[in-house]
Write a protein that holds these residues in place. Structure first.
Motif, PDB file in Angstrom:
ATOM      1  N   UNK A 185       0.841  -1.203   0.000  1.00 55.54           N
ATOM      2  CA  UNK A 185       0.000   0.000   0.000  1.00 55.54           C
ATOM      3  C   UNK A 185       0.869   1.244   0.000  1.00 55.54           C
ATOM      4  N   UNK A 186       0.482   2.238  -0.758  1.00 52.76           N
ATOM      5  CA  UNK A 186       1.169   3.531  -0.764  1.00 52.76           C
ATOM      6  C   UNK A 186       0.325   4.533   0.021  1.00 52.76           C
ATOM      7  N   UNK A 187       0.667   4.816   1.268  1.00 56.49           N
ATOM      8  CA  UNK A 187      -0.091   5.801   2.039  1.00 56.49           C
ATOM      9  C   UNK A 187       0.127   7.217   1.495  1.00 56.49           C
ATOM     10  N   UNK A 188      -0.832   8.077   1.782  1.00 50.30           N
ATOM     11  CA  UNK A 188      -0.661   9.493   1.453  1.00 50.30           C
ATOM     12  C   UNK A 188      -1.292  10.335   2.543  1.00 50.30           C
ATOM     13  N   UNK A 189      -0.894  11.605   2.590  1.00 46.58           N
ATOM     14  CA  UNK A 189      -1.374  12.495   3.650  1.00 46.58           C
ATOM     15  C   UNK A 189      -2.188  13.633   3.057  1.00 46.58           C
ATOM     16  N   UNK A 190      -3.226  13.997   3.795  1.00 50.72           N
ATOM     17  CA  UNK A 190      -4.095  15.106   3.415  1.00 50.72           C
ATOM     18  C   UNK A 190      -4.160  16.114   4.550  1.00 50.72           C
ATOM     19  N   UNK A 191      -4.272  17.378   4.216  1.00 58.41           N
ATOM     20  CA  UNK A 191      -4.524  18.430   5.206  1.00 58.41           C
ATOM     21  C   UNK A 191      -5.886  19.061   4.912  1.00 58.41           C
ATOM     22  N   UNK A 192      -6.325  19.933   5.806  1.00 58.68           N
ATOM     23  CA  UNK A 192      -7.617  20.581   5.619  1.00 58.68           C
ATOM     24  C   UNK A 192      -8.796  19.643   5.815  1.00 58.68           C
ATOM     25  N   UNK A 232      -5.407  17.888  15.107  1.00 60.44           N
ATOM     26  CA  UNK A 232      -4.767  18.141  13.817  1.00 60.44           C
ATOM     27  C   UNK A 232      -5.779  17.980  12.693  1.00 60.44           C
ATOM     28  N   UNK A 233      -5.605  18.754  11.633  1.00 64.23           N
ATOM     29  CA  UNK A 233      -6.474  18.599  10.454  1.00 64.23           C
ATOM     30  C   UNK A 233      -5.790  17.797   9.357  1.00 64.23           C
ATOM     31  N   UNK A 234      -4.687  17.139   9.732  1.00 65.95           N
ATOM     32  CA  UNK A 234      -3.974  16.282   8.784  1.00 65.95           C
ATOM     33  C   UNK A 234      -4.264  14.819   9.085  1.00 65.95           C
ATOM     34  N   UNK A 235      -4.391  14.026   8.033  1.00 65.92           N
ATOM     35  CA  UNK A 235      -4.645  12.593   8.187  1.00 65.92           C
ATOM     36  C   UNK A 235      -3.739  11.821   7.241  1.00 65.92           C
TER      37      UNK A 235
END
Length: 420
Positions: A185-192, A232-235
């Motif tokens: 799996x390639x994780x990625x991060x999101x903000x907002x 935090x608003x990042x996941x």
């Protein structure tokens, strides 16, 4: 003429297992070198964006601590750098996990290795191994200045993919009896992101199904985890998936391109169909695909499924395994779990860390000797800290005394605060 370095113990790979191995060996008075091909430490925890530690506690209700020692000290070091960098949570599957900030983990690992006097070579690749009479005598490495050699009494392979074992001619296994491995799996991060909204695997599944019906392409897994930290608003998102077929540059490139493309379509799907994600922004992809399973060693002993399910204890145990088998065999489905008794653990024997045909080679992390189902329980990063710590101490004991005396190894692990 190429340079030659000499150490008591050399650890290949600077992920959770490798760092724990290096600290364990150094505290056991071994002159220790850690080699890492990336520009920073942490392995899957930092360069694959997997920002949650599973396995520090046993599965299910009434969680009991299964891992302490070096792993616990790194958590404390992160908290000393930023009290909000570590968050103890109950996951969507009901297990006690630890969410963490990967950037603080990098610095915490730097600090702990420096404190223990471990020499660390970053930006370094291992390209060969010289063996004689069933032992590794030296390894060949390369950096931007050229090729050099490292000699040692004992080696620990913590590369995650058994790269040193492979290069030295150690016996290795790939996946199950039919050669099938778990999905990567390639994780990625999101903000907002509004983390007060429903971001459970069920909510993710509903959003992805709607996106597929609307014609959004390149979405593999429908149900997956979104990891959040309070305040935090990042996941971090664990969804884009692929089945590994090998570790050649051609195969790795294909997998990276495939999963990186998937990320962009998941972001579009979330913005349109997942409440709380309407204003999300993509902040990081990977930067490297996260493997659950590739090569692992064939050890002097092998952990079996029944050992995990029955929570077997053994006299030569050097670490605790608190997780249950978590098997990801499909790119479009969630994992299947094999249930175990709550609040219980199994022992990991020394032989599962020892190569069966290379006398001075240990394995640590997700590449220790285990059958398919047992592997699915020992591969999590909390347990990797524990097996790394054990492998490092065992390597130091063998380097000093010429043999892996289980009594000395267990005594040293106990002295260093590991749980046995």
């Amino acid at each position: 003429m190429s340079k030659t370095f000499q150490y008591d113990v050399v650890i290949a790979g600077g992920g959770t297992a490798g760092v724990a191995a290096a600290v364990g060996a150094a505290r056991a008075k071994a002159k220790t070198l850690l080699i890492e091909r990336n520009p920073y430490l942490g392995g899957e925890a930092t360069h694959s964006g997997v920002s949650a530690f599973c396995g520090f506690y046993t599965c299910g209700g009434n969680p009991v601590k299964a891992v302490a020692g070096v792993g616990e000290e790194l958590l404390k070091e992160m908290e000393s750098l930023n009290s909000e960098s570590v968050d103890y949570i109950i996951s969507a599957t009901g297990n006690k996990n630890i969410n963490f900030h990967p950037e603080y983990l990098k610095c915490a690992m730097d600090n702990v290795l420096e404190k223990e006097g471990v020499t660390c070579f970053l930006h370094t690749r291992i390209i060969g191994a010289k063996t004689k009479d069933g032992e590794i005598k030296s390894i060949q490495c390369v950096d931007d200045e050229g090729i050099f050699q490292v000699e040692a009494r004992v080696f620990v392979d913590a590369t995650g993919d058994a790269n040193l074992a492979h290069l030295s001619g150690a016996d290795t296994l790939w996946g199950d009896e039919e050669g099938n491995v778990q999905a990567a799996t390639l994780p990625f991060r999101l903000s907002g992101v509004d983390i007060s909204c429903d971001l459970t695997p069920e909510a993710v599944e509903q959003a992805v199904i709607k996106a597929k019906k609307a014609g959004i392409q390149h979405l593999t897994r429908e149900k997956g985890f979104i990891l959040k930290r309070e305040g935090s608003n990042q996941v971090a998102v664990l969804l884009p998936s692929v089945m590994p077929t090998g570790l050649s540059s051609q195969e790795l490139t294909k997998m990276e391109l495939d999963t990186r493309r998937q990320v962009l379509y998941y972001v579009e799907a979330f913005r349109r169909y997942l409440k709380g994600m309407e204003q999300c922004e993509l902040t990081m992809i990977g930067p490297s695909i996260g493997f659950r399973e590739t090569r692992r060693i064939k050890g002097k002993s092998m952990i079996k499924a029944e050992d995990v399910l029955n929570r077997k204890k053994c006299e030569d145990g050097v670490a605790r395994g608190g997780w249950k088998p978590e098997i990801h065999k499909d790119t479009d489905k969630m994992a299947t779990y094999m249930d175990v008794k709550e609040g219980s653990w199994f022992d990991i024997p020394l032989g599962a860390l020892q190569s069966d045909n290379i006398g001075n080679l240990y394995a640590a992390g997700r590449m220790i000797s285990a059958d398919e189902a047992a592997f699915a329980a020992v591969r999590v990063m909390g347990t990797c800290f524990a097996t790394g710590h054990s492998a490092g101490v065992a390597a130091a004991v063998q380097a000093e005394y010429g043999e892996a005396d289980i009594r000395k190894i267990r005594a040293e692990l106990d002295r260093q605060g590991a749980l046995l």
